[in-house]
Every structure is written in C-alpha cells, then in structure tokens.
Design a protein around this motif. Structure first.
Motif, PDB file in Angstrom:
ATOM      1  N   TYR A 241       0.832  -1.204   0.000  1.00 15.60           N
ATOM      2  CA  TYR A 241       0.000   0.000   0.000  1.00 15.60           C
ATOM      3  C   TYR A 241       0.869   1.258   0.000  1.00 15.60           C
ATOM      4  CZ  TYR A 241      -3.754   3.246   1.400  1.00 15.60           C
ATOM      5  OH  TYR A 241      -4.646   4.291   1.470  1.00 15.60           O
TER       6      TYR A 241
ATOM      7  N   ALA B 112       2.258   1.769  -3.409  1.00 13.31           N
ATOM      8  CA  ALA B 112       1.241   2.311  -4.320  1.00 13.31           C
ATOM      9  C   ALA B 112       0.958   3.780  -4.024  1.00 13.31           C
ATOM     10  CB  ALA B 112      -0.042   1.485  -4.213  1.00 13.31           C
TER      11      ALA B 112
ATOM     12  N   LEU C  19       3.519   5.784  -5.753  1.00  9.47           N
ATOM     13  CA  LEU C  19       3.140   5.918  -7.174  1.00  9.47           C
ATOM     14  C   LEU C  19       1.995   6.916  -7.336  1.00  9.47           C
ATOM     15  CD1 LEU C  19       3.314   2.201  -8.400  1.00  9.47           C
ATOM     16  CD2 LEU C  19       5.023   3.994  -8.715  1.00  9.47           C
ATOM     17  N   GLN C  20       1.002   6.848  -6.440  1.00  8.42           N
ATOM     18  CA  GLN C  20      -0.114   7.804  -6.474  1.00  8.42           C
ATOM     19  C   GLN C  20       0.407   9.236  -6.544  1.00  8.42           C
ATOM     20  OE1 GLN C  20      -2.393   7.838  -2.783  1.00  8.42           O
ATOM     21  NE2 GLN C  20      -2.674  10.038  -3.042  1.00  8.42           N
TER      22      GLN C  20
ATOM     23  N   PHE D  88       2.175  10.056  -9.877  1.00  6.41           N
ATOM     24  CA  PHE D  88       1.227  10.339 -10.962  1.00  6.41           C
ATOM     25  C   PHE D  88       0.524  11.675 -10.727  1.00  6.41           C
ATOM     26  CE2 PHE D  88       1.654   5.714 -11.698  1.00  6.41           C
ATOM     27  CZ  PHE D  88       2.024   5.773 -13.037  1.00  6.41           C
TER      28      PHE D  88
ATOM     29  N   VAL E 153      -4.031  20.734  -2.415  1.00  6.68           N
ATOM     30  CA  VAL E 153      -4.087  19.296  -2.118  1.00  6.68           C
ATOM     31  C   VAL E 153      -2.867  18.886  -1.296  1.00  6.68           C
ATOM     32  CG1 VAL E 153      -3.987  16.990  -3.170  1.00  6.68           C
ATOM     33  CG2 VAL E 153      -5.528  18.724  -4.117  1.00  6.68           C
TER      34      VAL E 153
ATOM     35  N   GLN F 292      -3.193  20.289   2.380  1.00  7.13           N
ATOM     36  CA  GLN F 292      -4.106  19.485   3.204  1.00  7.13           C
ATOM     37  C   GLN F 292      -3.437  18.186   3.648  1.00  7.13           C
ATOM     38  OE1 GLN F 292      -7.552  19.000   0.739  1.00  7.13           O
ATOM     39  NE2 GLN F 292      -8.332  21.064   1.114  1.00  7.13           N
TER      40      GLN F 292
ATOM     41  N   ARG G 140     -16.944  16.380  -6.681  1.00  6.13           N
ATOM     42  CA  ARG G 140     -16.661  17.648  -5.990  1.00  6.13           C
ATOM     43  C   ARG G 140     -17.478  17.790  -4.715  1.00  6.13           C
ATOM     44  NH1 ARG G 140     -12.064  18.419  -7.944  1.00  6.13           N
ATOM     45  NH2 ARG G 140     -12.135  20.326  -6.724  1.00  6.13           N
TER      46      ARG G 140
ATOM     47  N   ALA H 159      -8.899  13.954  -1.969  1.00  4.47           N
ATOM     48  CA  ALA H 159      -8.831  15.425  -1.929  1.00  4.47           C
ATOM     49  C   ALA H 159      -8.615  16.022  -3.315  1.00  4.47           C
ATOM     50  CB  ALA H 159      -7.702  15.865  -0.996  1.00  4.47           C
ATOM     51  N   ASN H 160      -8.086  15.217  -4.248  1.00  2.58           N
ATOM     52  CA  ASN H 160      -7.843  15.733  -5.600  1.00  2.58           C
ATOM     53  C   ASN H 160      -9.104  15.666  -6.475  1.00  2.58           C
ATOM     54  OD1 ASN H 160      -6.016  17.001  -7.335  1.00  2.58           O
ATOM     55  ND2 ASN H 160      -5.449  15.073  -8.336  1.00  2.58           N
TER      56      ASN H 160
ATOM     57  N   LYS I 252     -10.925  13.355  -8.109  1.00  5.97           N
ATOM     58  CA  LYS I 252     -10.940  12.674  -9.411  1.00  5.97           C
ATOM     59  C   LYS I 252     -11.354  11.214  -9.239  1.00  5.97           C
ATOM     60  CE  LYS I 252      -7.136  15.460 -11.347  1.00  5.97           C
ATOM     61  NZ  LYS I 252      -7.970  16.375 -12.133  1.00  5.97           N
TER      62      LYS I 252
ATOM     63  N   TYR J 217      -8.018   4.214   1.061  1.00  5.63           N
ATOM     64  CA  TYR J 217      -8.265   4.592  -0.331  1.00  5.63           C
ATOM     65  C   TYR J 217      -6.975   4.711  -1.142  1.00  5.63           C
ATOM     66  CZ  TYR J 217     -12.883   5.822   1.403  1.00  5.63           C
ATOM     67  OH  TYR J 217     -14.127   5.777   1.957  1.00  5.63           O
ATOM     68  N   LEU J 218      -7.101   4.528  -2.449  1.00  3.99           N
ATOM     69  CA  LEU J 218      -5.988   4.762  -3.376  1.00  3.99           C
ATOM     70  C   LEU J 218      -6.539   5.400  -4.645  1.00  3.99           C
ATOM     71  CD1 LEU J 218      -2.915   4.290  -3.980  1.00  3.99           C
ATOM     72  CD2 LEU J 218      -3.618   2.154  -5.103  1.00  3.99           C
ATOM     73  N   PRO J 219      -6.137   6.663  -4.947  1.00  6.47           N
ATOM     74  CA  PRO J 219      -6.525   7.275  -6.223  1.00  6.47           C
ATOM     75  C   PRO J 219      -5.419   7.082  -7.269  1.00  6.47           C
ATOM     76  CG  PRO J 219      -5.688   8.975  -4.759  1.00  6.47           C
ATOM     77  CD  PRO J 219      -5.505   7.639  -4.051  1.00  6.47           C
ATOM     78  N   GLU J 220      -5.637   7.649  -8.437  1.00  9.86           N
ATOM     79  CA  GLU J 220      -4.716   7.616  -9.591  1.00  9.86           C
ATOM     80  C   GLU J 220      -4.787   6.265 -10.302  1.00  9.86           C
ATOM     81  OE1 GLU J 220      -3.149  10.164 -10.880  1.00  9.86           O
ATOM     82  OE2 GLU J 220      -3.529  11.597  -9.258  1.00  9.86           O
TER      83      GLU J 220
ATOM     84  N   ALA K 278      -1.605   4.136 -10.580  1.00 10.64           N
ATOM     85  CA  ALA K 278      -1.151   3.607  -9.286  1.00 10.64           C
ATOM     86  C   ALA K 278      -2.045   2.440  -8.871  1.00 10.64           C
ATOM     87  CB  ALA K 278      -1.170   4.706  -8.226  1.00 10.64           C
TER      88      ALA K 278
END
Lengths: 201, 201
Positions: free
Chosen positions: A86, A89, A92-93, A96, A139, A142, B40, B49-50, B52, B63-66, B69
């Motif tokens: 995790y 990753a 990487l998050q 990106f 971002v 925060q 939003r 927070a980004n 998307k 959580y994991l965004p992107e 990733a």
C-alpha cells in the motif's frame, strides 16, 4: 556507471540528479539543452523517441526515460521506495499526481514566466496555469498538515518528485507563503542528507 | 472485496475495471458521475482530496486514487507487472507516458468532441489536442512496429493503460488507420482472456 542526460535547471532532470546523489550512485551527467532543440535531433530521438529529458542510460544502449520511472528504478531496493504494497502504491499515487495535476501547471508556469520573453504569447496561459497549480498546492497543503513526508512518515521518491518544481514555484508566480505546511516540508526536504540545489554542478 | 469508484465511460476508470476483471479480483463498482459534480462533493473530497475518479477502496476507509497507481497495486505479484527491475521500470515509463503525453491530448479531445455541446468554447482546443495526440500515437507506432506488447513481449498493465484511451481515440477525431502497428496491437489486446468493453455493466 549511469549516464544521465538532462538539463540541470529542469525540475524533472533535477529529480534524477538528487536521487543519484542521495543514493550515492556512480553517474556521469550529460547536459542537454532541451530549450534549444537538443532533444529533437535524430541522434537524441534514437535514444528516446518521445524527445524529452531526463533520460537514464543504464548500460550502453539500455535507456530509460520519464523522470518518475527513473526515480523508481534508481530507488528500487533502497529506503527511498517503500516495500509495503500500500505504501509503495501511495508513492506511485503521488508520482502520478505530480505528473498530471502539478507539473503541467507549476512547471509550465515557471518555464513561461522565467524563461520566455516578456511579449511571448504563451504568457496568456499564466492565469489558467496558476489556478491549476494553486489547486495542486492546496491538495499538498491538506495532506502535509498532518504529515512529515508524503508517504509512511519517511522520506521517499514521492518527496523528491514533488520537491523538484514546488521549491521553485515562486519562479512561476506562486506564493508559497500561503501554504505553511508545504513550506515547512520544503525546509525539511532541503535539510535531508546529501541534498543538492537545483542547477548544482 | 474492493470497492471501485468510477465512471465506466471514462478510460481512466475503465483501466481499473479491466484489471479487476482480468485479475479475477472480487469487487463492487460504485458509479460516480464525474461530468456532473459527483467528485466535488464534500463526501467525495474526503475520500480523494484531488477530486478525481477512479478511486479504489482497498478496505473500509483505506483509499488509493490515480488510475495507474491502482493498476500497479492490483497487479502486484501478478503476471501483469514484471518483476525484472528494468522491465518493471519500463512499465512505469509507459504509464507516465500515458498520463503526461497521451491522456491530456487523446482523452481530452474525446471528452470535448464526444461529450460537450457543438457550441462549447473548448472545441477551439481540438487542433492543439489532436496534434499532441498524434505525436503520442506516432511514438506508440514506432515502438509497436517491432513488438507484440509494450514491455517484455508480454501483456502488462502498460498495455491496459494505453489501450484505455487509444482504442476509442476515434471519438476524439483521431484516425487510427494511419497507425497500423497500433491498430494490430489494439486487436491483440481486445482478444486477451476476460477482456471487457468500455462501459460494460
């Protein structure tokens, strides 16, 4: 012995220099003037068809482009790249995030504001670029409000990648004083062992 | 059980769906209408927070965004992500290429051309976006002229990431017939086991 092709004043190239120095890896730097066509020559395009710096030559004829892929390659099996699935990753998050939501605004604003002529038409893009860049800084602010580093409370290539263009964001007209957690993090990164400043010989 | 938050018609979200299906991982899909403000809301911004999509919920609250990733996270320890240090870095190279040199042109051209009204002012961007997108397709064409897949002659998350917006590039006004090696590669990817089409339930 790695060969790093890049332009030292480019934040993307500086990332690679900083990682090579902090990992104490042997390398030779080949300066490439990407602002004046040196990445568009047939010789350079044969090394990297996408015509960008930085580019790492791992051994003769074995190339790797993309600054953040180079960071991961160099940092493999080091403390700069977490092993935990995790946390890895999450690094990487942020890499990106840096290339999609940060660099296209903050680095491009810097390039236009600091390197182009006063009458260049691209200056018309600056308001849009500053809006996007401030969104990225928000971002980061925060996230860093409750953290020391970007991932796992340890210095990683995520910090290196985000430091590169954030620390010189004022060159693009950004006011870092509005982001106290980001500013404190920048000071911590600059105090890491074997830090080098952008453009250093 | 993973929870994937995304909009199925978004190529970035489709990447995640395709990887989850091909890796045969258990998941639940939560459709998020990012074109109409669903990313939003305060509730969504607390998760990412980004603001998307896609976003992967690994376990409750984690959580994991992107998109790219997420691909690397899901494919860890699978055949879709090479272990070899150089091949692994080459996969990352193409993932960063996709997010920096491909998606901002080809995906954005598709979004404008296929989803916005005929009189939207953003249509003025289409010539610039098509020039950038064709440059990315040319880099892919040169690479695939002598290869079956992007890295190591095996199907990987690099192929998944680049397939997502390339296969529907015609929606953005790109002529894929001009890129025969890319077109042949698209047909190979669509024939991989457990392939799903974009927007599939």
């Amino acid at each position: 012995m790695f060969i790093a092709y890049g332009m030292k004043l480019s934040g993307n190239c500086y990332k690679v220099q900083l990682a090579l120095e902090q990992l104490q890896l042997p390398y030779r730097w080949v300066e490439i003037d990407s602002l004046h066509g040196a990445t568009r020559t047939p010789e350079y395009l044969a090394r990297n068809a996408n015509g960008k710096v930085p580019l790492l030559e791992i051994e003769p004829g074995k190339y790797l482009p993309e600054s953040n892929a180079i960071l991961c390659y160099l940092a493999a099996d080091s403390a700069l790249l977490p092993k935990d699935r995790y946390e890895h990753a999450q690094v990487l998050q942020w890499l990106f995030f840096e290339q999609y939501s940060h660099e296209p605004y903050i680095a491009v604003a810097r390039m236009i504001d600091a390197f182009l002529r006063e009458d260049d038409v691209r200056r018309a893009d600056l308001p849009r670029l500053r809006a996007g860049g401030n969104q990225a800084l928000l971002v980061m602010e925060q996230h860093l409000a409750t953290r020391t580093y970007f991932v796992g409370e340890r210095y990683s290539v995520a910090d290196i990648a985000l430091y590169a263009y954030t620390h010189c964001a004022a060159d693009g007209g950004f006011d870092l004083a509005a982001y106290p957690a980001v500013s404190a993090w920048l000071a911590r990164i600059a105090a890491e062992p074997r830090h080098v400043v952008i453009g250093a010989a």
